[in-house]
Enzyme design. Structure first.
Site, short mmCIF file in Angstrom:
data_model
loop_
_atom_site.label_atom_id
_atom_site.label_comp_id
_atom_site.label_asym_id
_atom_site.label_seq_id
_atom_site.Cartn_x
_atom_site.Cartn_y
_atom_site.Cartn_z
N LYS A 197 -31.63 -24.70 65.59
CA LYS A 197 -32.42 -24.94 64.36
C LYS A 197 -32.72 -23.62 63.68
CE LYS A 197 -36.41 -23.23 66.08
NZ LYS A 197 -36.99 -21.99 65.66
N ASP B 51 -41.28 -26.41 70.52
CA ASP B 51 -40.16 -26.74 69.62
C ASP B 51 -39.39 -27.99 70.08
OD1 ASP B 51 -40.18 -24.99 67.48
OD2 ASP B 51 -39.14 -23.40 68.59
O1 C5P Z 1 -44.28 -23.72 73.62
P1 C5P Z 1 -43.43 -22.57 74.01
O2 C5P Z 1 -43.21 -22.48 75.49
O3 C5P Z 1 -42.16 -22.45 73.25
O4 C5P Z 1 -44.28 -21.29 73.59
C1 C5P Z 1 -44.03 -20.00 74.09
C2 C5P Z 1 -45.23 -19.13 73.79
O5 C5P Z 1 -45.35 -18.95 72.37
C3 C5P Z 1 -46.55 -19.73 74.21
O6 C5P Z 1 -46.86 -19.37 75.53
C4 C5P Z 1 -47.52 -19.11 73.23
O7 C5P Z 1 -47.85 -17.79 73.64
C5 C5P Z 1 -46.70 -18.98 71.96
N1 C5P Z 1 -46.91 -20.11 71.01
C6 C5P Z 1 -48.08 -20.16 70.28
N2 C5P Z 1 -48.27 -21.19 69.40
C7 C5P Z 1 -47.33 -22.13 69.21
C8 C5P Z 1 -46.12 -22.08 69.93
C9 C5P Z 1 -45.94 -21.05 70.83
O8 C5P Z 1 -48.96 -19.31 70.43
N3 C5P Z 1 -47.53 -23.12 68.33
#
Ligand code: C5P
Length: 287
Positions: free
Chosen positions: A12, A137
């Protein structure tokens, strides 16, 4: 013959990514306009007693429990009390640490494929709540076309198809870790916006084929933070603008940038000109 199901899992891009606040648990509220693109991994699942994963196509991609495909399978099995296993193959083409949502797409693909293989019959809403536990995501990656995505990534509103555009993807050598980019983002003082970013205007410009209007309304709030961590991003963005891109921006938390072109031939010329500057490059259509 044993049953095998194969799903393609597209990368994406984020045309629009605005951080709008922060939750008490540290996650950030986002407003995003996302689109899947024609850069595809593939997840194959076949009936088997045990759960196993083989990764092909790209060196350095872990096949252990840190891989979101295996985590998706384990979560689905535990949640629905499944006792079968699956032999899973992940064929990688989407680079990691790139802001292209490759791992998230793989996780969503695994949920969809195993839901069929194990005859769970969960609907998209049930799968979406599991998806969010795998990554912010992943819920969007259960969908196919462009969408407005909000919350921390769990609220997905389809936007209807955009006209065909060509995207030149360029990834600098450095890969970025999403959590590091958000952490750096928080340290940068907020500047007042000269032009207020507007996702509705972004969506209208994309739907109307007005790529040249995007620089007036698009944003990636994480781009300044990513630039601080990977200065080569600017070199690639400048290269895209100087080689005729109608619009150029970083995707996700980086480090990949994309140049959007209305004309495929112009995009092809830009790719040839710039690919030596990138560790990964591709020319793909939006989906
Ligand atoms: O959800 P995901 O594992 O992809 O997120 C990785 C990191 O990115 C999270 O641990 C967080 O630190 C940050 N994040 C965030 N806010 C979001 C998505 C991700 O702070 N909406």
């Amino acid at each position: 013959m044993r049953e095998e199901i194969s799903v393609r899992t597209p990368a994406k891009i984020n045309w629009f990514l605005q951080v709008t606040g922060r939750r008490l648990d540290g996650y950030h509220h986002l407003r995003m306009v996302n689109q899947r693109i024609g850069l595809l991994d593939e997840v194959r699942v076949a009936a088997c007693d045990r759960l196993s994963l083989v990764v092909e196509g790209m060196a350095g991609v872990p096949g252990d429990n840190s891989n979101l495909v295996l985590r998706a399978a384990t979560l689905l099995r535990e949640h629905y009390g499944i006792t079968h296993g699956a032999h899973m193959t992940l064929i990688k083409r989407i680079p990691m640490g790139a802001g292209l949502g490759g791992g998230s797409a793989n996780a969503a693909g695994a949920l969809l494929a195993l839901n069929r293989l194990w005859r769970i019959n969960a609907d998209l809403r049930d799968l979406a709540s599991l998806a969010l536990r795998l990554g912010s995501d992943v819920p969007y990656c259960l969908h196919s076309g462009p969408a407005l995505v909000s919350g921390i990534g769990e609220i997905v509103h389809p936007l209807g198809a955009f006209p065909p555009y060509w995207l030149v993807l360029l990834k600098p050598t450095i890969s970025l870790v999403t959590a590091d980019v958000f952490q750096t983002y928080r340290k940068i003082p907020r500047q007042p916006m000269v032009v207020e970013p507007d996702w509705k205007e972004t969506s209208r410009a994309l739907a109307g084929g007005r790529l040249e209007d995007l620089s007036q309304c698009c944003i990636n709030s994480l781009q300044p933070a990513a630039l601080g961590l990977a200065p080569d991003i600017q070199l690639l963005l400048d290269g895209l603008w100087n080689n005729g891109a109608d619009f150029a921006q970083m995707t996700g938390a980086g480090s990949t940038v994309f140049g959007a072109f209305k004309h495929q031939q112009k995009a092809q010329v830009a790719l040839q000109e710039l690919k030596s500057l990138a560790s990964f490059s591709a020319l793909v259509p939006g989906l």
